[in-house]
Design an enzyme around this catalytic site. Structure first.
Site, mmCIF file in Angstrom:
data_model
loop_
_atom_site.group_PDB
_atom_site.id
_atom_site.type_symbol
_atom_site.label_atom_id
_atom_site.label_comp_id
_atom_site.label_asym_id
_atom_site.label_seq_id
_atom_site.Cartn_x
_atom_site.Cartn_y
_atom_site.Cartn_z
ATOM 1 N N ASP A 28 40.001 48.737 32.516
ATOM 2 C CA ASP A 28 40.079 48.565 33.966
ATOM 3 C C ASP A 28 39.218 49.630 34.647
ATOM 4 O OD1 ASP A 28 40.859 48.382 36.668
ATOM 5 O OD2 ASP A 28 42.898 47.763 36.126
ATOM 6 N N SER B 173 47.958 45.123 41.058
ATOM 7 C CA SER B 173 47.119 46.098 41.749
ATOM 8 C C SER B 173 47.841 46.613 43.010
ATOM 9 C CB SER B 173 45.750 45.482 42.039
ATOM 10 O OG SER B 173 44.795 46.485 42.338
ATOM 11 N N HIS C 88 40.228 44.566 35.076
ATOM 12 C CA HIS C 88 41.191 44.503 36.182
ATOM 13 C C HIS C 88 41.548 43.041 36.429
ATOM 14 C CE1 HIS C 88 43.314 46.407 39.468
ATOM 15 N NE2 HIS C 88 42.779 45.588 40.353
#
Length: 223
Positions: A173, A119, A204
């Protein structure tokens, strides 16, 4: 913004380290978040890989009502084109580069170092990995995206033009939509980087299939 070296969690091999993976966490997490996955990667002892999981600096994050948390950069808006605060990205990239320099100073050659991130951490990995003057073993971006992709062509350093890049994303996600990861992969391809795209039935996060693929990829890079 502190220029103190980043604190980190480390997972060391049984013998003297011959290679290193520097793995950057996502927003609001810490180096402790990913450290427990090391056994799941089943990296052979013979490769003597040291894992370093730094903690991002604590800073206020605009989209979270200015709440302070560990973050590699501020997120000012959910607009995908302006999501990453470029000043923060550069500052964090400099701090992570210090970690790489420390590993090199401690005897691990740059071409045995993989820079990885999840991320927000993946944003830093892609930013620094394409600009650093050391040739790395590999770059890994998980459930992430690229900050200011239009600047890559002019800012990239040739040292990692042929460095393998692993880009992976979850199809479901809802934090960083998969099209953002795919766009980063396409920008890397357009700039002639050897990039591998992987997608998984997940949100995610990371999943076992992804960890298995990462393990195989790391073993190839660090053998």
């Amino acid at each position: 913004m502190t220029t103190q070296p980043l604190p980190y969690v480390e997972v060391n091999p049984k013998q003297k380290a011959q290679a290193a993976v520097i793995w950057l966490h996502g927003l609001g997490d810490s180096g402790n978040g990913f450290a427990p996955i090391v056994p799941d990667l089943k990296i052979p002892d013979a490769l003597a890989v040291r894992f370093v999981f730094p903690h991002a600096p604590v800073r206020p994050v605009t989209i979270n009502n200015g709440m302070s948390m560990r973050a590699w950069y501020d997120i000012v808006s959910m607009d995908f084109n302006n999501r990453a605060d470029s000043k923060g990205v550069k500052e964090s990239a400099d701090l992570v580069q210090q970690l790489i320099e420390t590993e090199i100073a401690n005897g691990i050659p740059a071409n045995k170092i993989v820079l990885a991130g999840f991320s927000q951490g993946g944003v830093i990995a892609l930013h620094l990995g394409t600009r650093i003057e050391h040739t790395l073993a590999g770059i890994m971006s998980l459930s992430s995206y690229m900050s200011e992709p239009e600047k890559l062509t002019n800012e990239a350093h040739s040292a990692n033009q042929n460095t393998p890049i692993f880009v992976a994303h979850g199809q479901h996600d809802d934090v960083v939509p998969m099209f953002m990861g795919h766009a980063a992969s396409q920008v890397l391809s357009a700039n002639k980087y050897p990039v591998e795209w992987h997608e998984y039935q997940m949100q995610h996060n990371v999943c076992m299939q992804e960890l298995n693929d990462i393990s195989k990829w790391l073993q190839l890079r660090l053998a």
